[in-house]
Design a protein around this motif. Structure first.
Motif, PDB file in Angstrom:
ATOM      1  N   ILE A 241      -9.902 -42.467  39.820  1.00 49.23           N
ATOM      2  CA  ILE A 241      -9.856 -43.633  40.698  1.00 49.23           C
ATOM      3  C   ILE A 241      -9.573 -43.235  42.136  1.00 49.23           C
ATOM      4  CG2 ILE A 241      -7.406 -44.119  40.285  1.00 49.23           C
ATOM      5  CD1 ILE A 241     -10.222 -46.734  40.779  1.00 49.23           C
ATOM      6  N   SER A 244     -12.845 -41.674  43.543  1.00 46.87           N
ATOM      7  CA  SER A 244     -14.050 -42.520  43.521  1.00 46.87           C
ATOM      8  C   SER A 244     -13.885 -43.871  44.192  1.00 46.87           C
ATOM      9  CB  SER A 244     -14.475 -42.757  42.064  1.00 46.87           C
ATOM     10  OG  SER A 244     -13.503 -43.551  41.400  1.00 46.87           O
ATOM     11  N   VAL A 275     -15.479 -43.301  36.878  1.00 45.84           N
ATOM     12  CA  VAL A 275     -14.106 -43.044  36.444  1.00 45.84           C
ATOM     13  C   VAL A 275     -14.098 -42.909  34.919  1.00 45.84           C
ATOM     14  CG1 VAL A 275     -13.046 -44.290  38.372  1.00 45.84           C
ATOM     15  CG2 VAL A 275     -13.606 -45.515  36.264  1.00 45.84           C
TER      16      VAL A 275
END
Length: 591
Positions: A241, A244, A275
Protein backbone atom coordinates in the motif's frame (compact mmCIF):
# COMPACT_ATOMS: atom_id res chain seq x y z
CA UNK A 1 -3.38 7.79 28.93
CA UNK A 2 -4.57 5.97 25.82
CA UNK A 3 -1.81 4.19 23.84
CA UNK A 4 -0.89 5.82 20.55
CA UNK A 5 -1.10 2.39 18.93
CA UNK A 6 -4.81 2.20 19.80
CA UNK A 7 -5.41 5.73 18.49
CA UNK A 8 -3.66 4.90 15.20
CA UNK A 9 -5.73 1.72 14.84
CA UNK A 10 -8.93 3.67 15.59
CA UNK A 11 -8.19 6.35 12.99
CA UNK A 12 -7.40 3.62 10.45
CA UNK A 13 -10.88 2.14 10.95
CA UNK A 14 -12.88 5.39 11.04
CA UNK A 15 -13.59 7.37 7.89
CA UNK A 16 -13.34 11.11 8.60
CA UNK A 17 -15.99 11.80 5.94
CA UNK A 18 -18.52 9.66 7.85
CA UNK A 19 -17.72 11.63 11.01
CA UNK A 20 -17.89 15.15 9.57
CA UNK A 21 -20.90 14.68 7.28
CA UNK A 22 -23.08 14.01 10.31
CA UNK A 23 -22.73 17.69 11.17
CA UNK A 24 -21.66 19.38 7.92
CA UNK A 25 -23.11 19.00 4.42
CA UNK A 26 -20.12 18.04 2.27
CA UNK A 27 -19.92 18.23 -1.50
CA UNK A 28 -17.45 16.49 -3.78
CA UNK A 29 -14.78 18.85 -5.13
CA UNK A 30 -12.23 16.96 -7.21
CA UNK A 31 -10.51 14.35 -5.07
CA UNK A 32 -11.61 16.05 -1.85
CA UNK A 33 -14.87 17.23 -0.30
CA UNK A 34 -15.68 20.80 0.65
CA UNK A 35 -18.17 22.84 2.66
CA UNK A 36 -18.62 26.13 4.41
CA UNK A 37 -16.45 25.99 7.49
CA UNK A 38 -18.39 25.01 10.63
CA UNK A 39 -15.93 26.94 12.81
CA UNK A 40 -16.34 30.45 11.36
CA UNK A 41 -18.81 32.44 9.28
CA UNK A 42 -18.11 32.44 5.53
CA UNK A 43 -19.97 32.71 2.24
CA UNK A 44 -17.54 30.80 0.03
CA UNK A 45 -16.59 27.22 1.05
CA UNK A 46 -13.00 27.04 2.25
CA UNK A 47 -13.34 23.94 4.47
CA UNK A 48 -11.77 20.89 2.80
CA UNK A 49 -11.87 17.24 3.83
CA UNK A 50 -9.40 14.75 2.35
CA UNK A 51 -10.71 11.20 2.40
CA UNK A 52 -7.38 9.78 1.26
CA UNK A 53 -5.35 11.61 3.92
CA UNK A 54 -8.12 11.42 6.55
CA UNK A 55 -7.60 15.10 7.37
CA UNK A 56 -9.61 18.35 7.33
CA UNK A 57 -8.36 21.89 6.86
CA UNK A 58 -9.97 25.31 6.58
CA UNK A 59 -8.07 27.80 4.44
CA UNK A 60 -10.05 30.61 6.04
CA UNK A 61 -9.57 30.16 9.78
CA UNK A 62 -6.83 27.52 9.78
CA UNK A 63 -8.82 24.83 11.63
CA UNK A 64 -7.35 21.42 10.84
CA UNK A 65 -6.89 17.94 12.19
CA UNK A 66 -8.21 14.37 12.31
CA UNK A 67 -11.62 12.90 13.11
CA UNK A 68 -10.73 13.12 16.81
CA UNK A 69 -9.87 16.82 16.72
CA UNK A 70 -13.03 17.58 14.71
CA UNK A 71 -15.28 16.12 17.42
CA UNK A 72 -13.29 17.98 20.06
CA UNK A 73 -13.66 21.33 18.26
CA UNK A 74 -17.19 20.95 16.92
CA UNK A 75 -18.91 19.22 19.84
CA UNK A 76 -16.67 20.51 22.59
CA UNK A 77 -15.70 16.99 23.64
CA UNK A 78 -12.61 16.20 25.63
CA UNK A 79 -9.86 14.06 24.11
CA UNK A 80 -10.97 10.89 25.90
CA UNK A 81 -14.65 11.58 25.11
CA UNK A 82 -13.92 12.04 21.39
CA UNK A 83 -11.95 8.81 21.23
CA UNK A 84 -14.67 6.95 23.12
CA UNK A 85 -17.31 8.29 20.71
CA UNK A 86 -15.35 7.13 17.64
CA UNK A 87 -14.45 3.79 19.18
CA UNK A 88 -18.12 3.08 19.83
CA UNK A 89 -18.90 3.57 16.15
CA UNK A 90 -16.53 0.81 15.07
CA UNK A 91 -17.12 -1.54 17.98
CA UNK A 92 -13.82 -0.99 19.80
CA UNK A 93 -13.38 -0.76 23.55
CA UNK A 94 -11.07 2.00 24.72
CA UNK A 95 -8.31 0.43 26.81
CA UNK A 96 -8.10 1.71 30.34
CA UNK A 97 -4.38 2.21 30.63
CA UNK A 98 -2.56 3.99 33.43
CA UNK A 99 -0.07 6.65 32.42
CA UNK A 100 2.92 4.49 33.38
CA UNK A 101 1.53 1.58 31.34
CA UNK A 102 0.93 3.83 28.35
CA UNK A 103 4.48 5.14 28.48
CA UNK A 104 5.76 1.57 28.48
CA UNK A 105 3.50 0.74 25.50
CA UNK A 106 4.71 3.76 23.50
CA UNK A 107 8.31 2.97 24.30
CA UNK A 108 7.75 -0.62 23.20
CA UNK A 109 6.21 0.46 19.87
CA UNK A 110 9.09 2.84 19.19
CA UNK A 111 11.58 0.11 20.07
CA UNK A 112 9.92 -2.40 17.75
CA UNK A 113 10.00 0.10 14.87
CA UNK A 114 13.70 0.68 15.43
CA UNK A 115 14.36 -3.07 15.55
CA UNK A 116 12.41 -3.65 12.34
CA UNK A 117 14.25 -0.83 10.58
CA UNK A 118 17.66 -2.21 11.59
CA UNK A 119 16.63 -5.71 10.58
CA UNK A 120 15.31 -4.54 7.19
CA UNK A 121 18.63 -2.78 6.49
CA UNK A 122 20.52 -5.89 7.54
CA UNK A 123 18.50 -8.11 5.21
CA UNK A 124 19.08 -5.68 2.30
CA UNK A 125 22.82 -5.80 3.00
CA UNK A 126 22.73 -9.61 3.05
CA UNK A 127 20.93 -9.65 -0.32
CA UNK A 128 23.74 -7.67 -1.95
CA UNK A 129 26.25 -10.22 -0.68
CA UNK A 130 24.30 -13.38 -1.57
CA UNK A 131 24.80 -14.68 -5.13
CA UNK A 132 22.17 -17.34 -4.38
CA UNK A 133 19.47 -14.79 -3.52
CA UNK A 134 20.42 -12.45 -6.36
CA UNK A 135 20.29 -15.31 -8.85
CA UNK A 136 16.86 -16.31 -7.55
CA UNK A 137 15.45 -12.81 -8.06
CA UNK A 138 16.97 -12.59 -11.53
CA UNK A 139 15.37 -15.92 -12.45
CA UNK A 140 12.07 -14.47 -11.30
CA UNK A 141 12.70 -11.41 -13.49
CA UNK A 142 13.18 -8.93 -10.62
CA UNK A 143 15.88 -6.30 -11.15
CA UNK A 144 17.84 -4.32 -8.58
CA UNK A 145 15.78 -1.16 -8.94
CA UNK A 146 12.52 -2.94 -8.13
CA UNK A 147 14.12 -4.84 -5.26
CA UNK A 148 15.31 -1.52 -3.81
CA UNK A 149 11.86 0.07 -4.25
CA UNK A 150 10.22 -2.62 -2.13
CA UNK A 151 13.20 -2.96 0.24
CA UNK A 152 13.59 -6.65 -0.59
CA UNK A 153 16.31 -8.45 1.39
CA UNK A 154 17.63 -11.87 2.26
CA UNK A 155 17.71 -13.74 5.57
CA UNK A 156 20.89 -15.89 5.58
CA UNK A 157 20.77 -19.63 6.18
CA UNK A 158 21.98 -19.10 9.73
CA UNK A 159 20.18 -19.85 12.98
CA UNK A 160 21.46 -16.66 14.66
CA UNK A 161 22.28 -14.25 11.82
CA UNK A 162 20.71 -11.28 13.64
CA UNK A 163 23.36 -11.59 16.34
CA UNK A 164 25.53 -9.53 13.96
CA UNK A 165 23.09 -6.61 14.36
CA UNK A 166 22.02 -6.89 17.99
CA UNK A 167 24.88 -7.35 20.45
CA UNK A 168 22.45 -8.37 23.18
CA UNK A 169 20.85 -10.95 20.89
CA UNK A 170 20.57 -13.74 23.49
CA UNK A 171 18.82 -11.56 26.07
CA UNK A 172 16.92 -9.21 23.73
CA UNK A 173 13.25 -9.69 24.59
CA UNK A 174 12.22 -7.03 22.07
CA UNK A 175 13.49 -9.20 19.20
CA UNK A 176 11.06 -11.87 20.34
CA UNK A 177 8.25 -9.31 20.75
CA UNK A 178 8.92 -8.14 17.19
CA UNK A 179 8.52 -11.71 15.95
CA UNK A 180 12.06 -11.82 14.57
CA UNK A 181 13.46 -14.31 17.06
CA UNK A 182 12.11 -17.35 18.89
CA UNK A 183 13.21 -18.59 22.30
CA UNK A 184 13.01 -22.27 23.13
CA UNK A 185 11.93 -23.53 26.54
CA UNK A 186 15.51 -24.28 27.45
CA UNK A 187 16.42 -20.64 26.83
CA UNK A 188 18.11 -20.89 23.43
CA UNK A 189 17.27 -18.07 20.99
CA UNK A 190 17.24 -18.41 17.19
CA UNK A 191 16.08 -16.41 14.14
CA UNK A 192 12.54 -16.93 12.86
CA UNK A 193 13.52 -16.23 9.22
CA UNK A 194 16.31 -18.27 7.63
CA UNK A 195 17.34 -18.73 3.98
CA UNK A 196 14.41 -16.67 2.71
CA UNK A 197 13.82 -13.74 0.40
CA UNK A 198 12.51 -11.07 2.76
CA UNK A 199 9.67 -8.65 1.97
CA UNK A 200 9.29 -5.80 4.49
CA UNK A 201 5.64 -5.08 5.25
CA UNK A 202 5.10 -1.33 5.63
CA UNK A 203 2.22 0.69 6.97
CA UNK A 204 0.79 3.65 5.08
CA UNK A 205 3.51 5.90 6.56
CA UNK A 206 6.31 3.71 5.22
CA UNK A 207 7.36 2.26 8.58
CA UNK A 208 8.41 -1.39 8.54
CA UNK A 209 5.96 -3.14 10.87
CA UNK A 210 6.52 -6.80 9.91
CA UNK A 211 8.11 -9.15 7.38
CA UNK A 212 7.12 -11.83 4.92
CA UNK A 213 9.71 -14.43 3.95
CA UNK A 214 9.60 -16.55 0.78
CA UNK A 215 11.64 -19.74 0.78
CA UNK A 216 14.23 -20.03 -1.98
CA UNK A 217 13.27 -22.86 -4.32
CA UNK A 218 11.83 -25.80 -2.33
CA UNK A 219 10.86 -25.90 1.32
CA UNK A 220 7.92 -25.49 3.66
CA UNK A 221 6.22 -23.30 4.48
CA UNK A 222 6.54 -21.51 1.15
CA UNK A 223 5.71 -18.16 2.78
CA UNK A 224 6.36 -17.32 6.41
CA UNK A 225 4.93 -14.11 7.92
CA UNK A 226 5.69 -12.27 11.14
CA UNK A 227 3.29 -13.09 13.96
CA UNK A 228 0.92 -10.36 15.10
CA UNK A 229 2.58 -7.83 17.41
CA UNK A 230 1.85 -4.46 19.01
CA UNK A 231 2.63 -2.97 15.59
CA UNK A 232 1.15 -5.53 13.24
CA UNK A 233 -2.42 -6.80 12.76
CA UNK A 234 -2.80 -8.79 9.55
CA UNK A 235 -6.42 -7.85 9.03
CA UNK A 236 -5.65 -4.12 9.16
CA UNK A 237 -2.60 -3.97 6.86
CA UNK A 238 -2.04 -4.42 3.12
CA UNK A 239 1.24 -5.37 1.47
CA UNK A 240 2.40 -2.78 -1.04
CA UNK A 241 0.00 0.00 0.00
CA UNK A 242 2.86 2.40 0.73
CA UNK A 243 4.56 1.82 -2.62
CA UNK A 244 1.34 1.73 -4.69
CA UNK A 245 -0.84 4.39 -3.07
CA UNK A 246 0.01 7.12 -5.60
CA UNK A 247 -0.68 4.85 -8.59
CA UNK A 248 -3.95 3.64 -7.05
CA UNK A 249 -5.19 7.20 -6.57
CA UNK A 250 -4.01 8.17 -10.04
CA UNK A 251 -5.74 5.26 -11.81
CA UNK A 252 -8.74 5.15 -9.50
CA UNK A 253 -8.38 1.37 -9.21
CA UNK A 254 -6.57 -1.13 -7.01
CA UNK A 255 -5.67 -4.67 -8.06
CA UNK A 256 -5.52 -7.13 -5.16
CA UNK A 257 -3.38 -10.25 -5.66
CA UNK A 258 -2.43 -13.07 -3.33
CA UNK A 259 1.38 -13.02 -3.08
CA UNK A 260 4.26 -10.62 -2.44
CA UNK A 261 6.09 -11.73 -5.57
CA UNK A 262 2.97 -11.05 -7.65
CA UNK A 263 2.94 -7.44 -6.41
CA UNK A 264 6.64 -6.97 -7.15
CA UNK A 265 6.51 -8.61 -10.60
CA UNK A 266 3.47 -6.60 -11.69
CA UNK A 267 4.96 -3.35 -10.41
CA UNK A 268 8.16 -3.96 -12.37
CA UNK A 269 6.11 -4.67 -15.50
CA UNK A 270 4.37 -1.32 -15.13
CA UNK A 271 1.24 -2.39 -13.26
CA UNK A 272 1.90 -0.26 -10.21
CA UNK A 273 -1.58 -0.03 -8.68
CA UNK A 274 -1.30 -3.48 -7.11
CA UNK A 275 -1.34 -4.74 -3.51
CA UNK A 276 -1.68 -8.08 -1.72
CA UNK A 277 -3.56 -9.45 1.23
CA UNK A 278 -1.30 -10.89 3.90
CA UNK A 279 -1.80 -14.60 3.44
CA UNK A 280 -5.44 -14.53 4.55
CA UNK A 281 -8.82 -13.76 3.03
CA UNK A 282 -9.24 -10.05 2.36
CA UNK A 283 -10.95 -8.38 5.33
CA UNK A 284 -13.55 -5.62 5.53
CA UNK A 285 -10.97 -3.31 7.11
CA UNK A 286 -8.54 -3.87 4.23
CA UNK A 287 -11.29 -3.15 1.69
CA UNK A 288 -12.27 -0.03 3.61
CA UNK A 289 -8.67 1.20 3.48
CA UNK A 290 -8.45 0.61 -0.28
CA UNK A 291 -11.75 2.40 -0.94
CA UNK A 292 -10.32 5.50 0.68
CA UNK A 293 -7.84 5.65 -2.19
CA UNK A 294 -10.04 4.59 -5.12
CA UNK A 295 -13.53 3.64 -6.28
CA UNK A 296 -12.71 0.42 -8.11
CA UNK A 297 -11.11 -2.81 -6.88
CA UNK A 298 -10.17 -5.84 -8.98
CA UNK A 299 -9.55 -9.03 -7.01
CA UNK A 300 -7.16 -11.33 -8.84
CA UNK A 301 -7.23 -15.03 -7.91
CA UNK A 302 -5.99 -18.33 -9.25
CA UNK A 303 -8.61 -20.20 -11.28
CA UNK A 304 -8.55 -23.30 -9.05
CA UNK A 305 -10.98 -24.27 -6.28
CA UNK A 306 -8.87 -22.49 -3.65
CA UNK A 307 -9.00 -19.32 -5.74
CA UNK A 308 -12.79 -19.57 -6.06
CA UNK A 309 -13.15 -19.96 -2.29
CA UNK A 310 -10.84 -17.02 -1.64
CA UNK A 311 -12.82 -14.92 -4.12
CA UNK A 312 -16.09 -15.78 -2.39
CA UNK A 313 -14.66 -14.73 0.99
CA UNK A 314 -13.51 -11.49 -0.62
CA UNK A 315 -16.99 -10.93 -2.05
CA UNK A 316 -18.63 -11.41 1.34
CA UNK A 317 -16.27 -8.87 2.86
CA UNK A 318 -16.76 -6.40 0.03
CA UNK A 319 -20.56 -6.23 -0.13
CA UNK A 320 -20.97 -4.30 3.11
CA UNK A 321 -18.32 -1.77 2.03
CA UNK A 322 -19.90 -0.97 -1.33
CA UNK A 323 -21.31 2.45 -2.09
CA UNK A 324 -23.18 3.43 -5.22
CA UNK A 325 -20.53 4.15 -7.83
CA UNK A 326 -18.04 1.65 -6.41
CA UNK A 327 -17.01 -1.06 -8.86
CA UNK A 328 -15.66 -4.36 -7.56
CA UNK A 329 -14.81 -7.21 -9.91
CA UNK A 330 -13.06 -10.58 -9.93
CA UNK A 331 -10.30 -11.76 -12.24
CA UNK A 332 -9.72 -15.53 -12.38
CA UNK A 333 -6.46 -16.57 -13.98
CA UNK A 334 -6.02 -19.69 -16.15
CA UNK A 335 -5.45 -22.93 -14.26
CA UNK A 336 -1.91 -23.20 -12.91
CA UNK A 337 -1.04 -19.55 -13.52
CA UNK A 338 -0.49 -16.60 -11.20
CA UNK A 339 0.11 -12.92 -12.06
CA UNK A 340 3.87 -13.39 -11.90
CA UNK A 341 3.82 -16.34 -14.35
CA UNK A 342 1.39 -14.56 -16.70
CA UNK A 343 3.75 -11.58 -16.91
CA UNK A 344 6.84 -13.73 -17.50
CA UNK A 345 5.22 -16.04 -20.08
CA UNK A 346 2.89 -13.75 -21.99
CA UNK A 347 3.76 -10.18 -21.06
CA UNK A 348 1.93 -7.36 -19.34
CA UNK A 349 -0.58 -6.83 -22.16
CA UNK A 350 -2.01 -10.31 -21.62
CA UNK A 351 -2.53 -9.50 -17.95
CA UNK A 352 -4.23 -6.24 -18.91
CA UNK A 353 -6.55 -8.17 -21.25
CA UNK A 354 -7.52 -10.51 -18.43
CA UNK A 355 -8.07 -7.52 -16.15
CA UNK A 356 -10.50 -6.00 -18.65
CA UNK A 357 -12.40 -9.31 -18.71
CA UNK A 358 -12.89 -9.36 -14.93
CA UNK A 359 -16.35 -10.37 -13.69
CA UNK A 360 -18.48 -7.73 -11.89
CA UNK A 361 -19.29 -8.58 -8.29
CA UNK A 362 -23.02 -8.86 -9.05
CA UNK A 363 -22.45 -11.37 -11.86
CA UNK A 364 -20.06 -13.46 -9.75
CA UNK A 365 -22.50 -13.41 -6.85
CA UNK A 366 -25.51 -14.54 -8.87
CA UNK A 367 -23.51 -17.07 -10.91
CA UNK A 368 -22.47 -18.78 -7.67
CA UNK A 369 -25.94 -18.58 -6.12
CA UNK A 370 -27.52 -20.09 -9.24
CA UNK A 371 -24.99 -22.96 -9.17
CA UNK A 372 -25.84 -23.70 -5.55
CA UNK A 373 -29.58 -23.54 -6.27
CA UNK A 374 -29.59 -26.30 -8.87
CA UNK A 375 -32.35 -26.15 -11.47
CA UNK A 376 -33.78 -22.63 -11.09
CA UNK A 377 -36.46 -23.44 -13.66
CA UNK A 378 -38.13 -25.58 -11.02
CA UNK A 379 -40.16 -24.23 -8.13
CA UNK A 380 -37.73 -25.81 -5.69
CA UNK A 381 -34.74 -24.22 -7.42
CA UNK A 382 -36.32 -20.77 -7.47
CA UNK A 383 -37.21 -21.10 -3.80
CA UNK A 384 -33.68 -22.14 -2.91
CA UNK A 385 -32.23 -19.25 -4.92
CA UNK A 386 -34.36 -16.71 -3.04
CA UNK A 387 -33.40 -18.31 0.26
CA UNK A 388 -29.67 -18.14 -0.58
CA UNK A 389 -29.80 -14.62 -2.02
CA UNK A 390 -31.96 -12.88 0.57
CA UNK A 391 -29.28 -12.66 3.34
CA UNK A 392 -26.99 -10.79 0.97
CA UNK A 393 -29.64 -8.15 0.39
CA UNK A 394 -29.22 -7.08 3.99
CA UNK A 395 -25.48 -6.62 3.54
CA UNK A 396 -25.84 -3.95 0.86
CA UNK A 397 -25.59 -0.43 2.28
CA UNK A 398 -25.72 1.21 -1.16
CA UNK A 399 -29.39 1.94 -2.01
CA UNK A 400 -29.10 1.74 -5.81
CA UNK A 401 -26.97 -1.42 -5.66
CA UNK A 402 -29.51 -2.96 -3.30
CA UNK A 403 -32.34 -2.08 -5.67
CA UNK A 404 -30.50 -3.55 -8.66
CA UNK A 405 -29.78 -6.70 -6.65
CA UNK A 406 -33.50 -7.02 -5.93
CA UNK A 407 -34.32 -6.50 -9.61
CA UNK A 408 -31.92 -9.26 -10.65
CA UNK A 409 -33.27 -11.64 -8.02
CA UNK A 410 -36.81 -10.94 -9.20
CA UNK A 411 -35.76 -11.57 -12.81
CA UNK A 412 -34.10 -14.92 -12.04
CA UNK A 413 -36.72 -16.22 -9.61
CA UNK A 414 -39.81 -14.97 -11.44
CA UNK A 415 -41.06 -13.45 -8.19
CA UNK A 416 -42.17 -9.82 -8.32
CA UNK A 417 -40.25 -7.15 -6.42
CA UNK A 418 -43.30 -6.39 -4.33
CA UNK A 419 -43.41 -10.00 -3.14
CA UNK A 420 -39.66 -10.14 -2.49
CA UNK A 421 -39.26 -6.79 -0.72
CA UNK A 422 -41.64 -7.29 2.24
CA UNK A 423 -40.18 -10.70 3.15
CA UNK A 424 -38.99 -11.22 6.67
CA UNK A 425 -35.37 -11.30 5.60
CA UNK A 426 -35.70 -8.00 3.77
CA UNK A 427 -37.26 -6.45 6.82
CA UNK A 428 -34.31 -7.63 8.84
CA UNK A 429 -31.98 -6.26 6.21
CA UNK A 430 -33.55 -2.87 6.62
CA UNK A 431 -33.11 -3.16 10.35
CA UNK A 432 -29.42 -3.83 9.72
CA UNK A 433 -29.28 -0.54 7.81
CA UNK A 434 -30.66 1.40 10.71
CA UNK A 435 -28.25 3.41 12.83
CA UNK A 436 -27.01 1.89 16.06
CA UNK A 437 -24.84 3.32 18.84
CA UNK A 438 -21.79 1.77 17.19
CA UNK A 439 -22.54 2.51 13.55
CA UNK A 440 -24.40 5.01 11.40
CA UNK A 441 -25.56 4.77 7.85
CA UNK A 442 -24.40 6.93 5.00
CA UNK A 443 -25.84 10.38 4.30
CA UNK A 444 -29.59 10.28 3.66
CA UNK A 445 -31.81 13.05 2.35
CA UNK A 446 -34.60 11.51 4.45
CA UNK A 447 -32.62 12.08 7.64
CA UNK A 448 -31.72 15.59 6.54
CA UNK A 449 -35.35 16.54 5.98
CA UNK A 450 -36.38 15.11 9.35
CA UNK A 451 -33.63 17.09 11.10
CA UNK A 452 -34.98 20.31 9.58
CA UNK A 453 -38.57 19.46 10.51
CA UNK A 454 -37.63 18.74 14.11
CA UNK A 455 -36.18 22.25 14.22
CA UNK A 456 -39.22 23.82 12.52
CA UNK A 457 -42.12 21.50 11.65
CA UNK A 458 -43.96 24.22 9.71
CA UNK A 459 -41.33 23.88 6.97
CA UNK A 460 -43.05 20.64 5.93
CA UNK A 461 -45.42 22.73 3.81
CA UNK A 462 -42.54 23.11 1.33
CA UNK A 463 -42.29 19.34 0.75
CA UNK A 464 -44.13 18.01 -2.25
CA UNK A 465 -45.95 15.23 -0.40
CA UNK A 466 -46.78 13.37 -3.61
CA UNK A 467 -43.09 12.78 -4.20
CA UNK A 468 -43.09 10.65 -1.06
CA UNK A 469 -46.53 9.02 -1.16
CA UNK A 470 -46.56 8.26 -4.90
CA UNK A 471 -43.16 6.61 -4.91
CA UNK A 472 -43.19 4.78 -1.61
CA UNK A 473 -42.41 1.39 -3.19
CA UNK A 474 -39.15 2.63 -4.71
CA UNK A 475 -38.20 4.74 -1.69
CA UNK A 476 -38.71 1.75 0.61
CA UNK A 477 -35.91 -0.02 -1.25
CA UNK A 478 -33.59 2.98 -1.55
CA UNK A 479 -33.82 4.19 2.05
CA UNK A 480 -34.04 2.47 5.47
CA UNK A 481 -37.67 1.77 6.37
CA UNK A 482 -37.57 3.68 9.65
CA UNK A 483 -36.27 6.86 7.94
CA UNK A 484 -39.10 6.78 5.40
CA UNK A 485 -41.77 6.05 8.02
CA UNK A 486 -40.49 8.80 10.30
CA UNK A 487 -40.55 11.42 7.55
CA UNK A 488 -44.09 10.39 6.57
CA UNK A 489 -45.26 10.78 10.18
CA UNK A 490 -43.55 14.17 10.46
CA UNK A 491 -45.38 15.40 7.35
CA UNK A 492 -48.71 14.15 8.73
CA UNK A 493 -48.06 15.82 12.11
CA UNK A 494 -47.40 19.14 10.36
CA UNK A 495 -50.87 18.96 8.79
CA UNK A 496 -52.33 18.45 12.29
CA UNK A 497 -50.57 21.62 13.47
CA UNK A 498 -48.36 19.92 16.08
CA UNK A 499 -45.15 21.52 17.34
CA UNK A 500 -41.81 19.77 17.03
CA UNK A 501 -41.82 19.02 20.78
CA UNK A 502 -45.31 17.49 20.62
CA UNK A 503 -44.22 15.53 17.57
CA UNK A 504 -41.23 14.04 19.39
CA UNK A 505 -43.37 13.14 22.39
CA UNK A 506 -45.79 11.16 20.21
CA UNK A 507 -42.97 9.32 18.47
CA UNK A 508 -41.29 8.04 21.63
CA UNK A 509 -43.08 4.69 21.62
CA UNK A 510 -42.82 4.13 17.87
CA UNK A 511 -40.28 1.58 16.45
CA UNK A 512 -38.31 4.54 15.11
CA UNK A 513 -38.49 6.49 18.37
CA UNK A 514 -34.74 6.29 18.99
CA UNK A 515 -34.04 7.62 15.49
CA UNK A 516 -36.45 10.49 16.14
CA UNK A 517 -34.57 11.43 19.32
CA UNK A 518 -31.22 11.42 17.49
CA UNK A 519 -32.46 13.49 14.55
CA UNK A 520 -34.19 15.93 16.89
CA UNK A 521 -30.91 16.43 18.72
CA UNK A 522 -28.95 16.68 15.46
CA UNK A 523 -31.44 19.20 14.05
CA UNK A 524 -31.02 21.42 17.08
CA UNK A 525 -27.22 21.05 16.92
CA UNK A 526 -27.15 22.00 13.25
CA UNK A 527 -29.76 24.79 13.19
CA UNK A 528 -30.39 25.85 16.76
CA UNK A 529 -28.27 27.00 19.68
CA UNK A 530 -28.17 30.64 18.57
CA UNK A 531 -26.88 29.98 15.06
CA UNK A 532 -29.26 32.59 13.55
CA UNK A 533 -30.24 30.37 10.63
CA UNK A 534 -32.19 32.24 7.95
CA UNK A 535 -35.63 30.66 7.44
CA UNK A 536 -35.35 31.24 3.69
CA UNK A 537 -32.19 29.14 3.74
CA UNK A 538 -34.10 26.29 5.39
CA UNK A 539 -36.94 26.60 2.87
CA UNK A 540 -34.35 26.31 0.09
CA UNK A 541 -32.83 23.22 1.73
CA UNK A 542 -36.25 21.57 2.00
CA UNK A 543 -37.10 22.30 -1.63
CA UNK A 544 -33.72 21.08 -2.85
CA UNK A 545 -33.97 17.91 -0.76
CA UNK A 546 -37.38 17.18 -2.30
CA UNK A 547 -35.88 17.64 -5.76
CA UNK A 548 -33.10 15.18 -4.92
CA UNK A 549 -35.68 12.57 -3.86
CA UNK A 550 -37.57 13.08 -7.11
CA UNK A 551 -34.35 12.79 -9.11
CA UNK A 552 -33.29 9.61 -7.32
CA UNK A 553 -36.71 8.08 -8.01
CA UNK A 554 -36.43 9.03 -11.68
CA UNK A 555 -32.94 7.56 -11.87
CA UNK A 556 -34.11 4.37 -10.20
CA UNK A 557 -36.83 3.93 -12.82
CA UNK A 558 -34.15 4.23 -15.49
CA UNK A 559 -31.95 1.62 -13.84
CA UNK A 560 -34.87 -0.80 -13.86
CA UNK A 561 -34.81 -0.61 -17.65
CA UNK A 562 -31.18 -1.69 -17.63
CA UNK A 563 -32.03 -4.79 -15.64
CA UNK A 564 -33.94 -6.33 -18.53
CA UNK A 565 -30.73 -8.21 -19.23
CA UNK A 566 -27.63 -9.31 -17.31
CA UNK A 567 -24.66 -6.89 -17.39
CA UNK A 568 -22.53 -9.73 -18.78
CA UNK A 569 -24.78 -9.79 -21.86
CA UNK A 570 -24.82 -6.04 -22.41
CA UNK A 571 -23.20 -4.30 -25.36
CA UNK A 572 -20.36 -1.86 -24.65
CA UNK A 573 -22.80 1.02 -25.07
CA UNK A 574 -25.23 -0.53 -22.60
CA UNK A 575 -22.43 -1.15 -20.09
CA UNK A 576 -21.42 2.50 -20.37
CA UNK A 577 -25.01 3.56 -19.74
CA UNK A 578 -25.19 1.20 -16.76
CA UNK A 579 -22.11 2.72 -15.16
CA UNK A 580 -23.31 6.23 -15.95
CA UNK A 581 -26.61 5.54 -14.21
CA UNK A 582 -24.86 4.18 -11.13
CA UNK A 583 -22.49 7.13 -11.03
CA UNK A 584 -25.30 9.65 -11.51
CA UNK A 585 -27.30 8.15 -8.68
CA UNK A 586 -24.23 8.42 -6.44
CA UNK A 587 -23.81 12.07 -7.39
CA UNK A 588 -27.42 12.81 -6.55
CA UNK A 589 -27.16 11.05 -3.21
CA UNK A 590 -24.08 13.08 -2.22
CA UNK A 591 -25.58 16.45 -3.13
Amino acid sequence: MIPQGFIDDLLARVDIVDVIEKFVQLKRSGTNLSARCPFHEEKTPSFTVSQTKQFYHCFGCGAHGSAISFLMEYQGLGFIEAITELAGRVGLSVPEVRRDEAIIFEKSATTLLEINKKTANFYKHCLKNSPLAIDYLKRRGIDGRTAALFGIGFAPDDWQALEAVFSDYTDNKDLISAGLAIRKDEGKTYDRFRNRIMFPIKNSKGDVIAFGGRVIDSGEPKYLNSPETDLFRKGNEIYGIYESRAAIRSEGRAIVVEGYMDVVALAQAGVKNVVASLGTAITENQIKILLRHCKEIVFCFDGDIAGQKAAWRGLEGAISQLSDGTLISFLFLPQGEDPDSIIRKFGVERFRELERESIPLSDFLFDELVKKSGNIKSIEGKSKLVGLATPYLGKFKAPVMKSLFLDRLSQLSGISRSDLAPSGANKSSRRSDQPSPNRRTGPSVMRHLSEILFFDLSLAENIEADVISSNRGILAVLYPQEELQLLERMISFSVDGLSSTECLERLKEEPYGDLAKRLSRDGFTRYGSGKNIDREQLVTEVVEATKIIASVVSRQRQTELVMNKSPSNMTDEEKMRYRTLIGSATHLKNE
